[in-house]
Design a protein around this motif. Structure first.
Motif, mmCIF file in Angstrom:
data_model
loop_
_atom_site.group_PDB
_atom_site.id
_atom_site.type_symbol
_atom_site.label_atom_id
_atom_site.label_comp_id
_atom_site.label_asym_id
_atom_site.label_seq_id
_atom_site.Cartn_x
_atom_site.Cartn_y
_atom_site.Cartn_z
ATOM 1 N N ASP A 39 -44.583 -75.462 -11.559
ATOM 2 C CA ASP A 39 -43.427 -75.878 -10.990
ATOM 3 C C ASP A 39 -43.341 -76.423 -9.627
ATOM 4 N N ARG A 40 -44.170 -75.880 -8.814
ATOM 5 C CA ARG A 40 -44.365 -76.201 -7.415
ATOM 6 C C ARG A 40 -44.743 -77.833 -7.148
ATOM 7 N N LEU A 41 -45.619 -78.224 -8.157
ATOM 8 C CA LEU A 41 -46.264 -79.542 -7.826
ATOM 9 C C LEU A 41 -45.183 -80.514 -8.537
ATOM 10 N N PHE A 42 -44.452 -80.020 -9.651
ATOM 11 C CA PHE A 42 -43.359 -80.934 -10.393
ATOM 12 C C PHE A 42 -42.319 -81.016 -9.148
ATOM 13 N N ARG A 43 -41.745 -80.167 -8.647
ATOM 14 C CA ARG A 43 -40.745 -80.199 -7.751
ATOM 15 C C ARG A 43 -40.965 -81.153 -6.404
ATOM 16 N N GLU A 44 -42.496 -81.196 -5.879
ATOM 17 C CA GLU A 44 -42.638 -81.713 -4.882
ATOM 18 C C GLU A 44 -42.725 -83.369 -5.458
ATOM 19 N N LEU A 45 -43.244 -83.557 -6.679
ATOM 20 C CA LEU A 45 -43.164 -85.040 -7.038
ATOM 21 C C LEU A 45 -41.537 -85.510 -7.339
ATOM 22 N N GLN A 46 -40.831 -84.534 -7.699
ATOM 23 C CA GLN A 46 -39.404 -84.848 -7.782
ATOM 24 C C GLN A 46 -38.825 -85.111 -6.521
ATOM 25 N N GLU A 47 -39.032 -84.642 -5.413
ATOM 26 C CA GLU A 47 -38.626 -84.685 -4.233
ATOM 27 C C GLU A 47 -38.994 -86.190 -3.611
ATOM 28 N N ILE A 48 -40.370 -86.363 -3.748
ATOM 29 C CA ILE A 48 -40.752 -87.811 -3.323
ATOM 30 C C ILE A 48 -40.035 -88.723 -4.053
ATOM 31 N N GLU A 49 -39.906 -88.728 -5.193
ATOM 32 C CA GLU A 49 -39.174 -89.640 -6.008
ATOM 33 C C GLU A 49 -37.694 -89.798 -5.942
ATOM 34 N N ASP A 59 -44.416 -93.845 -16.713
ATOM 35 C CA ASP A 59 -45.195 -92.512 -17.310
ATOM 36 C C ASP A 59 -45.226 -91.417 -16.201
ATOM 37 N N SER A 60 -44.255 -91.476 -15.186
ATOM 38 C CA SER A 60 -44.465 -90.359 -14.235
ATOM 39 C C SER A 60 -43.865 -89.102 -15.132
ATOM 40 N N PRO A 61 -44.776 -87.759 -14.802
ATOM 41 C CA PRO A 61 -44.409 -86.532 -15.482
ATOM 42 C C PRO A 61 -42.880 -86.270 -15.682
ATOM 43 N N THR A 62 -42.245 -86.491 -14.386
ATOM 44 C CA THR A 62 -40.842 -86.457 -14.186
ATOM 45 C C THR A 62 -39.834 -87.229 -14.998
ATOM 46 N N GLN A 63 -40.244 -88.017 -15.987
ATOM 47 C CA GLN A 63 -39.868 -88.973 -16.855
ATOM 48 C C GLN A 63 -39.925 -88.548 -18.386
ATOM 49 N N ARG A 64 -40.643 -87.243 -18.317
ATOM 50 C CA ARG A 64 -41.062 -87.177 -19.682
ATOM 51 C C ARG A 64 -40.966 -85.540 -19.982
ATOM 52 N N VAL A 65 -41.129 -84.922 -21.163
ATOM 53 C CA VAL A 65 -40.932 -83.583 -21.164
ATOM 54 C C VAL A 65 -42.418 -82.989 -21.175
ATOM 55 N N GLY A 66 -43.066 -83.336 -21.739
ATOM 56 C CA GLY A 66 -44.480 -82.784 -21.818
ATOM 57 C C GLY A 66 -45.528 -83.853 -22.296
ATOM 58 N N ALA A 67 -46.472 -83.607 -22.995
ATOM 59 C CA ALA A 67 -47.386 -84.211 -23.362
ATOM 60 C C ALA A 67 -47.393 -84.618 -24.687
ATOM 61 N N PRO A 68 -47.989 -85.633 -25.356
ATOM 62 C CA PRO A 68 -48.099 -86.166 -26.853
ATOM 63 C C PRO A 68 -48.521 -84.731 -27.639
#
Length: 699
Positions: A39-49, A59-68
């Motif tokens: 969650d911490r890593l995801f939120r940091e990426l969200q803030e940068i974007e 293909d950013s992890p913020t543009q998807r739910v999970g993996a295939p």
């Protein structure tokens, strides 16, 4: 303001870390970090974007739910996507969510449907005329795995909806869970039978659902807890989510006894505090509370972001923490060659278990937190599989720095840490024992050499028995025919089928062969582009070697100017291939510079693996340079077939709509991607128009 190079590099680092952790969690059921750290890593990426939208990639992890989904089960598209939820971790963030929601209406107080957030695994159920016809995992949110036989064994899951008032078609969403009391009984039984016990109820639920033998699932005391509805046809539902949950209960679904409708922010906060007090005494594990705007009109007004609804949020419980001593650090090698530092701790009781190991994630994290061997550290765990070190509590006497090994601790190959990346990797590739199993699974998978009958279980067993050590050994299995026939569960016919499939797989294509090698950053599309650009494997190998020479020359010419170095490398060779940037080129060059990887390739060729030379000049590419997004379902083509036909004509298929998208192909139930295409002015094609375009551009 445009992002600087440091911010860009950090965004790329975070995206790569999140992809790997997501694959480990969703595909392999082997989480590598705690939920809190993810969650911490995801939120940091969200803030940068959010600050630099130009850094958002399809293909950013913020543009998807999970993996295939994995390839063990049939892949099935959900009628409507199974979106994830945004998270918040304190009252201020919850208040901000409430403020944004109220702004969508008149600013007045909103009613929320409040529920516990179950710590299990999500499931989508499809009913037609009241009868269960399919059950699928969440997968990547759009496509999941068909596990219907396993779902049918869940005792509290209705096979037919109760009552007469049922829709023609409906998707029911919920969580498969395992009560603590039943989890303890299950583990006691497994240990009594000589099997390895599960780590926690969540892993037990996930592992049980994905058994290939549904008889095993039937022996697991799973339960289904309904929490929502997807697509529905032939019936009008109540606009209130709370009332929809009551309808689920009327149809025979179990819902949480703590579902409630609360008023405004204060109601949400009071509900959260009450559930936090109950949490320890609940028989089903929860890791937070979910708040959803109750009224349908407000939900429609709020809409969605890329991966989550704006009208719902999960308020997570805080992680549990304690302090202990860091005694040593060992480096583990993952399936992609990533070296992960693992802390060896003075054993301490935290989060309900005794912890002696904790993940340090990567050397960037070690350096950022300034963690040293001998320090007193804060360990955090909240029902997670792998605890983490949050921070240093106190510098230890004679504390010493943690050093990255120069050689792989498993195979002795060189360890490399590419500039701008957080992860250090073993360069051993196909020859590293730590990576061997996954390399073999990838090599024989459906989209690589497609060796039918050589699945994950068979590869695991053959590696353990010493029959497989590299991909070339697959083509020598015929030498062990008698031993294979003698194995339990095998016979003459099954072995003959396996060996026949292996023999057939020798005739492949260059793009499949390149993809099968498992070169980091080289997926199916990239493998296809490399094959078309270079035509032969020899050309690709030669250019990989030439790239390293030019890289050395660029470093000498511009030691302090990365942009100038990149310009020297981008005009020709590997980086002349569309989509190949500096990082991808480096990965390809590294792979072909490792002699043991070349030895494996030569052994495969000697074993008889062949492919036709690609015609790089005359292949028609009428859709070259054009980007497509596929959404919804079509009658005449599956999504994979549509993608293949686009790519065969030189087009590119991405997962999200942007201003750079040329076409959005919208089938039935297209969802938000169609709306975004209309908003951006992107050309929309229905199934008829898409088929006409294909007919105009090729066979």
């Amino acid at each position: 303001m445009a992002a600087n190079s440091t911010t860009t590099q950090r965004a790329e680092q975070l995206a790569e870390q999140l992809r790997e952790h997501s694959r480990a969690y969703y595909v392999h059921d082997e989480p590598t970090i705690s939920d809190a750290e993810y969650d911490r890593l995801f939120r940091e990426l969200q803030e940068i974007e959010a600050e630099h939208p130009e850094l958002i990639t399809p293909d950013s992890p913020t543009q998807r739910v999970g993996a295939p989904p994995s390839d063990k089960f049939e892949s099935v598209d959900h009628a409507t996507p199974m979106l994830s939820l945004g998270n918040c971790f304190d009252d201020n963030e919850l208040a901000e969510f409430d403020r944004r929601a109220r702004e969508a209406v008149d600013g007045g107080e909103l009613a929320y449907c409040a529920e516990p957030k179950f710590d299990g695994t999500a499931l989508n159920l499809r009913y037609e005329n009241g009868v269960l016809v399919r059950a699928t995992t969440r997968g990547d949110g759009v496509t999941g795995e068909d596990i219907t036989p396993n779902a049918r064994t869940i005792r509290n899951l209705p096979l037919r909806l109760a009552g007469q008032n049922v829709p023609d078609f409906i998707e029911i969403r919920g969580e498969v869970v395992l009560a603590r009391s039943r989890f303890e009984a299950l583990n006691a039984r497994l240990e009594g039978e000589g099997h390895k016990p599960f780590v926690n109820p969540r892993n037990a639920a996930s592992g049980s659902l994905r058994q290939l033998d549904s008889k095993i699932t039937a022996r697991r005391p799973l339960a289904f807890m309904g929490y929502g509805i997807g697509r529905v046809d032939g019936m009008t539902l109540a606009s209130s989510l709370y009332e929809q949950l009551q309808q689920l209960q009327a149809w025979g679904f179990q819902i949480s006894q703590y579902v409630d409708r609360v008023q405004g922010l204060e109601g949400c906060k009071a509900y959260y505090e009450a559930m936090a007090e109950r949490r320890a005494n609940l028989d089903i594990e929860i890791d937070g509370c979910v708040f959803k705007v109750d009224n349908a009109a407000v939900r429609d007004e709020l809409g969605f972001v890329a991966r989550a609804p704006r009208w719902a949020i999960a308020r997570k419980f805080p992680a549990e923490e304690t302090t202990t001593r860091l005694n040593a650090v060992e480096f583990q090698v993952g399936r992609t060659g990533a070296l992960t530092p693992v802390a060896k701790l003075e054993p301490v009781f935290v989060g309900g278990v005794t912890v002696s190991n904790a993940s340090l994630h990567n050397m960037d994290e070690v350096e950022r937190k300034d963690i040293r061997i001998g320090d007193m550290v804060v360990v955090r765990r909240a029902g997670d599989v792998i605890p983490e070190i949050k921070e240093v509590a106190r510098r230890g006497e004679n504390a010493r720095e943690i050093e990255l090994p120069g050689e792989c601790p498993v195979c002795g190959s060189a360890v490399e840490r590419i500039e701008g990346e957080a992860v250090a990797r073993c360069t051993g590739g196909l020859v590293c024992a730590a990576q061997r199993r996954e390399a073999l699974k990838h090599f024989s998978s459906r989209r690589a050499l497609d060796i039918e009958g050589l699945g994950d279980r068979q590869i695991e067993a053959f590696v353990d028995e010493g029959l497989l050590a590299s991909p070339a050994d697959i083509f020598a299995l015929h030498e062990h025919r008698d031993a294979l026939v003698a194995r339990e569960g095998y016979g003459e016919k099954s072995v003959a089928n396996l060996l026949s499939s292996i023999e057939s797989s020798k005739q492949t294509t260059l793009e499949r062969f390149i993809f099968a090698l498992g070169i980091r950053e080289v997926g199916e599309t990239m493998a296809r582009d490399l094959a078309r650009h270079f035509g032969t494997l020899d050309n690709l190998r030669a250019e990989a070697g030439a790239y390293l020479v030019r890289l050395d020359q660029a470093d000498q010419a511009h030691p302090d100017n990365r942009a100038a170095r990149d310009r020297m490398l981008s005009a020709e060779g590997l980086q002349a291939v569309p989509g190949v940037g500096a990082r991808v080129a480096h990965c390809i060059a590294d792979f072909f510079s490792e002699q043991r990887n070349l030895d494996v390739i030569d052994a495969l060729i000697e074993a008889g693996v062949t492919w036709e030379t690609v015609d790089t000049d005359d292949t028609p590419q009428p859709l070259a340079g054009q980007t497509f997004v596929l959404t919804g379902s079509m009658d005449s083509l599956t999504r994979d077939e549509a993608k293949a036909r686009i790519e065969a004509r030189g087009g590119r298929v991405t997962s999200s709509v942007s201003k750079k998208t040329d076409y959005v192909v919208a089938g039935d139930s297209p969802g938000s991607k169609r709306d975004k295409a209309e908003k951006l002015g992107v050309t929309l094609l229905d199934e008829v128009a898409f088929l006409a375009l294909l007919a105009d551009t090729g066979n």
